[in-house]
Design an enzyme around this catalytic site. Structure first.
Site, PDB file in Angstrom:
ATOM      1  N   ARG A  23       6.488  43.358  25.021  1.00  0.00           N
ATOM      2  CA  ARG A  23       5.901  44.418  24.206  1.00  0.00           C
ATOM      3  C   ARG A  23       4.726  43.856  23.424  1.00  0.00           C
ATOM      4  O   ARG A  23       4.749  42.700  23.005  1.00  0.00           O
ATOM      5  CB  ARG A  23       6.918  44.957  23.197  1.00  0.00           C
ATOM      6  CG  ARG A  23       8.040  45.762  23.769  1.00  0.00           C
ATOM      7  CD  ARG A  23       8.853  46.436  22.659  1.00  0.00           C
ATOM      8  NE  ARG A  23       9.529  45.504  21.793  1.00  0.00           N
ATOM      9  CZ  ARG A  23       9.153  45.207  20.553  1.00  0.00           C
ATOM     10  NH1 ARG A  23       8.087  45.794  20.024  1.00  0.00           N
ATOM     11  NH2 ARG A  23       9.816  44.341  19.831  1.00  0.00           N
ATOM     12  N   TYR A  27       4.965  46.383  31.621  1.00  0.00           N
ATOM     13  CA  TYR A  27       6.152  45.640  31.184  1.00  0.00           C
ATOM     14  C   TYR A  27       7.023  46.435  30.208  1.00  0.00           C
ATOM     15  O   TYR A  27       6.531  46.951  29.196  1.00  0.00           O
ATOM     16  CB  TYR A  27       5.739  44.310  30.515  1.00  0.00           C
ATOM     17  CG  TYR A  27       6.866  43.295  30.584  1.00  0.00           C
ATOM     18  CD1 TYR A  27       6.989  42.447  31.674  1.00  0.00           C
ATOM     19  CD2 TYR A  27       7.844  43.230  29.606  1.00  0.00           C
ATOM     20  CE1 TYR A  27       8.036  41.554  31.775  1.00  0.00           C
ATOM     21  CE2 TYR A  27       8.896  42.336  29.690  1.00  0.00           C
ATOM     22  CZ  TYR A  27       8.977  41.500  30.780  1.00  0.00           C
ATOM     23  OH  TYR A  27      10.030  40.613  30.880  1.00  0.00           O
ATOM     24  N   GLY A  28       8.294  46.448  30.499  1.00  0.00           N
ATOM     25  CA  GLY A  28       9.355  46.883  29.586  1.00  0.00           C
ATOM     26  C   GLY A  28       8.992  47.973  28.610  1.00  0.00           C
ATOM     27  O   GLY A  28       8.612  49.087  28.978  1.00  0.00           O
ATOM     28  N   LYS A  51      11.637  52.383  23.830  1.00  0.00           N
ATOM     29  CA  LYS A  51      11.157  52.216  22.455  1.00  0.00           C
ATOM     30  C   LYS A  51      10.229  53.358  22.035  1.00  0.00           C
ATOM     31  O   LYS A  51      10.261  53.824  20.893  1.00  0.00           O
ATOM     32  CB  LYS A  51      10.432  50.878  22.316  1.00  0.00           C
ATOM     33  CG  LYS A  51      11.267  49.672  22.732  1.00  0.00           C
ATOM     34  CD  LYS A  51      12.502  49.522  21.900  1.00  0.00           C
ATOM     35  CE  LYS A  51      13.249  48.240  22.248  1.00  0.00           C
ATOM     36  NZ  LYS A  51      14.452  48.080  21.424  1.00  0.00           N
ATOM     37  N   HIS A  97      17.759  51.701  16.004  1.00  0.00           N
ATOM     38  CA  HIS A  97      17.748  50.519  16.875  1.00  0.00           C
ATOM     39  C   HIS A  97      19.086  49.796  16.691  1.00  0.00           C
ATOM     40  O   HIS A  97      19.169  48.820  15.950  1.00  0.00           O
ATOM     41  CB  HIS A  97      16.560  49.644  16.450  1.00  0.00           C
ATOM     42  CG  HIS A  97      16.267  48.517  17.373  1.00  0.00           C
ATOM     43  ND1 HIS A  97      15.609  47.380  16.957  1.00  0.00           N
ATOM     44  CD2 HIS A  97      16.519  48.337  18.690  1.00  0.00           C
ATOM     45  CE1 HIS A  97      15.467  46.563  17.973  1.00  0.00           C
ATOM     46  NE2 HIS A  97      16.019  47.110  19.035  1.00  0.00           N
ATOM     47  N   SER A 124      15.925  40.920  16.364  1.00  0.00           N
ATOM     48  CA  SER A 124      16.063  40.172  17.615  1.00  0.00           C
ATOM     49  C   SER A 124      16.629  38.779  17.340  1.00  0.00           C
ATOM     50  O   SER A 124      16.544  38.265  16.212  1.00  0.00           O
ATOM     51  CB  SER A 124      14.729  40.091  18.346  1.00  0.00           C
ATOM     52  OG  SER A 124      13.778  39.534  17.508  1.00  0.00           O
ATOM     53  N   ALA A 125      17.235  38.216  18.366  1.00  0.00           N
ATOM     54  CA  ALA A 125      17.825  36.862  18.323  1.00  0.00           C
ATOM     55  C   ALA A 125      19.008  36.757  17.362  1.00  0.00           C
ATOM     56  O   ALA A 125      19.273  35.701  16.805  1.00  0.00           O
ATOM     57  CB  ALA A 125      16.768  35.811  17.976  1.00  0.00           C
ATOM     58  N   CYS A 126      19.732  37.864  17.176  1.00  0.00           N
ATOM     59  CA  CYS A 126      20.945  37.830  16.342  1.00  0.00           C
ATOM     60  C   CYS A 126      22.194  38.170  17.150  1.00  0.00           C
ATOM     61  O   CYS A 126      23.248  38.442  16.575  1.00  0.00           O
ATOM     62  CB  CYS A 126      20.814  38.803  15.173  1.00  0.00           C
ATOM     63  SG  CYS A 126      19.645  38.241  13.924  1.00  0.00           S
ATOM     64  N   GLY A 127      22.078  38.200  18.482  1.00  0.00           N
ATOM     65  CA  GLY A 127      23.263  38.385  19.313  1.00  0.00           C
ATOM     66  C   GLY A 127      23.745  39.821  19.407  1.00  0.00           C
ATOM     67  O   GLY A 127      24.942  40.064  19.558  1.00  0.00           O
ATOM     68  N   THR A 161      23.311  42.073  21.868  1.00  0.00           N
ATOM     69  CA  THR A 161      23.923  42.366  23.174  1.00  0.00           C
ATOM     70  C   THR A 161      25.261  41.646  23.306  1.00  0.00           C
ATOM     71  O   THR A 161      26.223  42.197  23.855  1.00  0.00           O
ATOM     72  CB  THR A 161      22.971  41.968  24.314  1.00  0.00           C
ATOM     73  OG1 THR A 161      21.731  42.631  24.101  1.00  0.00           O
ATOM     74  CG2 THR A 161      23.523  42.363  25.669  1.00  0.00           C
ATOM     75  N   ASN A 162      25.328  40.417  22.788  1.00  0.00           N
ATOM     76  CA  ASN A 162      26.604  39.690  22.858  1.00  0.00           C
ATOM     77  C   ASN A 162      27.693  40.434  22.093  1.00  0.00           C
ATOM     78  O   ASN A 162      28.845  40.486  22.516  1.00  0.00           O
ATOM     79  CB  ASN A 162      26.454  38.274  22.287  1.00  0.00           C
ATOM     80  CG  ASN A 162      25.525  37.413  23.133  1.00  0.00           C
ATOM     81  OD1 ASN A 162      25.234  37.749  24.274  1.00  0.00           O
ATOM     82  ND2 ASN A 162      25.043  36.321  22.563  1.00  0.00           N
ATOM     83  N   ASP A 199      21.387  48.931  22.569  1.00  0.00           N
ATOM     84  CA  ASP A 199      20.052  48.833  21.946  1.00  0.00           C
ATOM     85  C   ASP A 199      19.666  50.015  21.060  1.00  0.00           C
ATOM     86  O   ASP A 199      18.995  49.817  20.065  1.00  0.00           O
ATOM     87  CB  ASP A 199      19.005  48.670  23.053  1.00  0.00           C
ATOM     88  CG  ASP A 199      17.657  48.227  22.511  1.00  0.00           C
ATOM     89  OD1 ASP A 199      17.633  47.411  21.575  1.00  0.00           O
ATOM     90  OD2 ASP A 199      16.616  48.702  23.010  1.00  0.00           O
ATOM     91  N   ARG A 204      13.894  39.427  31.921  1.00  0.00           N
ATOM     92  CA  ARG A 204      14.796  40.565  31.713  1.00  0.00           C
ATOM     93  C   ARG A 204      15.615  40.912  32.941  1.00  0.00           C
ATOM     94  O   ARG A 204      15.218  40.610  34.065  1.00  0.00           O
ATOM     95  CB  ARG A 204      13.947  41.799  31.365  1.00  0.00           C
ATOM     96  CG  ARG A 204      13.155  41.682  30.074  1.00  0.00           C
ATOM     97  CD  ARG A 204      13.974  42.083  28.901  1.00  0.00           C
ATOM     98  NE  ARG A 204      13.415  41.616  27.644  1.00  0.00           N
ATOM     99  CZ  ARG A 204      13.952  41.935  26.469  1.00  0.00           C
ATOM    100  NH1 ARG A 204      15.008  42.704  26.399  1.00  0.00           N
ATOM    101  NH2 ARG A 204      13.433  41.453  25.349  1.00  0.00           N
ATOM    102  N   ASP A 235      34.619  35.160  18.305  1.00  0.00           N
ATOM    103  CA  ASP A 235      35.305  35.016  17.015  1.00  0.00           C
ATOM    104  C   ASP A 235      34.786  36.013  15.982  1.00  0.00           C
ATOM    105  O   ASP A 235      35.403  36.161  14.910  1.00  0.00           O
ATOM    106  CB  ASP A 235      35.158  33.575  16.498  1.00  0.00           C
ATOM    107  CG  ASP A 235      36.084  32.626  17.261  1.00  0.00           C
ATOM    108  OD1 ASP A 235      37.275  32.969  17.409  1.00  0.00           O
ATOM    109  OD2 ASP A 235      35.603  31.581  17.730  1.00  0.00           O
TER     110      ASP A 235
HETATM  111  O1  O2Y Z   1       9.395  42.972  25.814  1.00  0.00           O
HETATM  112  C1  O2Y Z   1       9.895  44.057  26.109  1.00  0.00           C
HETATM  113  O2  O2Y Z   1       9.238  44.975  26.562  1.00  0.00           O
HETATM  114  C2  O2Y Z   1      11.314  44.292  25.906  1.00  0.00           C
HETATM  115  S1  O2Y Z   1      11.676  44.662  24.263  1.00  0.00           S
HETATM  116  C3  O2Y Z   1      13.346  45.106  24.201  1.00  0.00           C
HETATM  117  C4  O2Y Z   1      14.030  45.364  25.358  1.00  0.00           C
HETATM  118  C5  O2Y Z   1      15.361  45.737  25.286  1.00  0.00           C
HETATM  119  C6  O2Y Z   1      15.949  45.858  24.067  1.00  0.00           C
HETATM  120  N1  O2Y Z   1      15.273  45.619  22.934  1.00  0.00           N
HETATM  121  C7  O2Y Z   1      14.001  45.209  22.980  1.00  0.00           C
HETATM  122  C8  O2Y Z   1      13.362  44.961  21.641  1.00  0.00           C
HETATM  123  O3  O2Y Z   1      12.263  44.454  21.542  1.00  0.00           O
HETATM  124  O4  O2Y Z   1      14.003  45.291  20.638  1.00  0.00           O
HETATM  125 MN    MN Z   2      15.794  46.372  21.033  1.00  0.00          MN
END
Ligand code: O2Y
Ligand code: MN
Length: 613
Positions: A88, A227-228, A236, A256, A278-281, A283-284, A303, A395, A524
């Site tokens: 993005r 892209y995405g 989004k 979100h 982002s980067a806080c898990g 999806t996990n 998401d 992805r 956990d």
């Molecule tokens: O870079 C992209 O186009 C993907 S961004 C994305 C994709 C899936 C879920 N969340 C995100 C995000 O940026 O929050």
């Molecule tokens: Mn997202």
């Protein structure tokens, strides 16, 4: 049969699935975009399997898609994007509201008339030599009060196939339009017209990129990227930026968030929506495999969550999407076995590495790196290459119904009743493992001021704290302060039934004095959810703190964890001076936002500081 581009449009595709609409507004708009972009053909997408298969065959032929080894990864493909089109582009994403104030200081505002004139230049003949696809799509299942309709026009078959996974696409959406529904206009072009006889490239795109949103007219125009989030406009652009503006006007929420159903060994069920930067898990969490015996987590969404208040005054939620567009690196049997199982086949991978036997690989998938790969740019790669084999933003695109933990209700138009909302961030200090907001307004404050430390130097200074209100910083289609006011107004309406979801804040990432993470995270995290569910039942008390109610040490189930008491105390500790300086730091954001910040948010900030003394 596809049709040639002229003003009289026959609505048919190549497989005798005739796709017809009587909606003149839709036919007129398609004709108008065709007149502007001058495609070679127009194809209305019906969402059928044969249509998908034909488009995939076309993309294999043009080398946009590389078929993977069918024995290892059936019916799956690899796409390699242009190296300049890998994520993005927030700097090229615009909110073109009539008034700049309505976009607010956290969005890139652009004057709508000026943007329309720029876009009209860019889109003029932008589809020359290409097929223009018309994709009717639904965000949400048929029959839900929040389900909304869009039509994306695109010149990218990769977008069509991806939208087929990520949304309910084709005939099903056209039927809803036919029944009289309003629909959102979304125009997308890769911006790479073809001259007669010119050979195409595998990933056409343009170095000029515009992802433009017109919240008042509910329109999206995206140019230059395939892209995405830039190109799959249901995600989004529609489900967050445009939908958040719709939701503000219509009294619901487009957020979100991920959405899960938790079941305790005793059969207590809770539905939890959670927003993490982002980067806080995220999806996990959505696919968690709990480590506590007898607990289950079922996935409803990873998401985006749309929420509304039903006739009984309850907050209900659903996931408007139908697929996952998940980030591959870091996904493994250890971190997210459910995602790994989901990806067994029928998956399009973008920008991951290719193994020598025709399967996929990315950093973190296995402990040992393969001795040889083809990297995401198509070059021969070995561990000595010194570059990532998969792009960090590579992805997978896969249908939710392939997820073994998907709850059947993921597509229930009635949604689920939300019992709890979680906000979170990656904080090495200051914020405790978990805290419960003292009220709805305090929960809104926790969401408004949530923050996370940067994990990639590319995004700024590594470790720098970035406020990301509601994890919506790049996704709210209107003024961020008005978004907070909207949350408060939802709270006012919930007051009628008195059935408020409880609001929590979590931090899985706190570190000890030795710099090591204090909390194991992953499966956990169910231990924290267990405490939340006991709070919902009213079976546990807590310790009041300036950031909300903390668990008493003995109430957090740490059985079987190799965690000493000092670490357990540390992760639940709240230092008044730290919280006070964090609250003072949050004032910078509130001041930047200015007049639209609701008084209640300032009051919660003041109360937080007061409670620290
Ligand atoms: O870079 C992209 O186009 C993907 S961004 C994305 C994709 C899936 C879920 N969340 C995100 C995000 O940026 O929050
Ligand atoms: Mn997202």
């Amino acid at each position: 049969m596809t049709t040639t581009s002229n003003d009289s449009l026959t609505i048919a595709d190549g497989h005798a699935h005739v796709v017809a609409t009587t909606r003149k507004d839709l036919l007129d708009w398609v004709a108008e975009i065709a007149r502007l972009t001058k495609p070679m053909n127009i194809q209305w997408c019906d969402g059928s399997l044969s249509e998908r298969q034909d488009l995939i065959a076309l993309m294999v032929e043009s080398e946009t898609l590389i078929p993977l080894n069918g024995e290892l990864r059936p019916n799956s493909f690899l796409a390699r994007s242009n190296p300049d089109d890998v994520a993005r582009v927030e700097g090229r994403t615009f909110i073109c509201s009539e008034s700049e104030k309505d976009a607010g200081p956290t969005n890139n505002w652009h004057d709508p008339d000026d943007m329309r004139s720029t876009l009209s230049g860019l889109f003029t003949e932008s589809m020359r030599g290409r097929t223009m696809y018309v994709i009717p799509f639904l965000m949400g299942p048929v029959g839900s009060p929040v389900t909304r309709v869009g039509v994306e026009i695109t010149d990218s078959p990769y977008v069509v196939v991806s939208m087929g996974t990520m949304t309910r696409m084709g005939r099903i959406a056209l039927d809803v339009i036919e029944s009289g529904a309003d629909w959102v206009k979304a125009v997308h072009s890769v911006g790479a017209p073809l001259e007669a006889g010119e050979a195409d490239v595998a990933w056409p795109c343009n170095s000029t990129k515009y992802i433009s949103h017109f919240p008042e007219s509910r329109e999206i125009w995206s140019f230059g990227s395939a892209y995405g989030g830039n190109a799959l406009l249901g995600k989004k652009s529609f489900a967050l930026r445009i939908a958040s503006a719709m939701a503000r006007d219509e009294g619901w929420l487009a957020e979100h968030m991920m959405l899960v159903r938790i079941t305790s060994p005793e059969g207590q069920v809770a539905h939890i929506a959670a927003a993490f930067p982002s980067a806080c898990g995220k999806t996990n969490f959505a696919m968690m495999q709990p480590t506590l015996p007898g607990w289950t987590v079922e996935t409803l969404g990873d998401d985006i969550v749309w929420m509304w208040i039903d006739e009984n005054g309850l907050l209900r939620a659903l996931n408007p999407e139908a697929g996952f567009f998940g980030v591959a690196p870091g996904t493994s049997e250890a971190t997210n076995p459910v995602a790994i199982q989901t990806l067994w086949g029928n998956t399009i991978f973008t920008n991951v590495a290719l193994t020598d036997n025709g399967d996929v690989w990315w950093e973190g998938l296995t402990k040992e790196k393969p001795a040889h790969l083809t990297d995401w740019t198509g070059k021969s790669w070995s561990p000595e290459s010194g570059t990532p084999a998969a792009h960090p933003n590579s992805r997978f695109t896969v249908a939710i119904d392939q997820c073994p933990t998907a709850a059947p209700e993921w597509s229930d138009p009635r949604g689920v009743v939300v019992d709890a909302i979680i906000f979170g961030g990656r904080r090495s200090h200051t914020m405790p493992l978990v805290t419960e907001a003292r009220s709805w307004a305090h929960g809104v404050y926790l969401g408004a001021t949530m923050a996370s430390e940067r994990t990639a130097a590319a995004e700024g200074t590594l470790g720098e704290l970035r406020r990301d209100p509601f994890a919506m910083a790049p996704f709210t289609g209107y003024n961020v302060g008005d978004h907070w006011a909207h949350w408060l107004s939802i709270g006012e309406r919930l007051r009628v039934s008195g059935r408020f979801p409880r609001i929590f804040h979590v931090n899985w990432f706190r570190r000890g004095d030795d710099g090591q993470f204090l909390w194991p995270g992953f499966g956990d995290n169910i231990r924290v959810v267990k405490w939340m569910m006991e709070r919902l039942q009213g079976t546990v008390g807590g310790v009041v703190s300036p950031v909300g109610t903390l668990p008493k040490l003995g109430d957090l189930d740490l059985h079987g964890l190799d965690m000493d008491v000092a670490d357990a105390n540390a992760i639940l500790s709240v230092d008044g001076a730290d919280i006070e300086s964090d609250a003072v730091d949050a004032q910078t954001l509130l001041t930047t936002i200015g007049a639209t910040v609701p008084d209640e948010v300032w009051s919660e900030n003041a109360e937080t500081i007061e409670l620290c003394s």
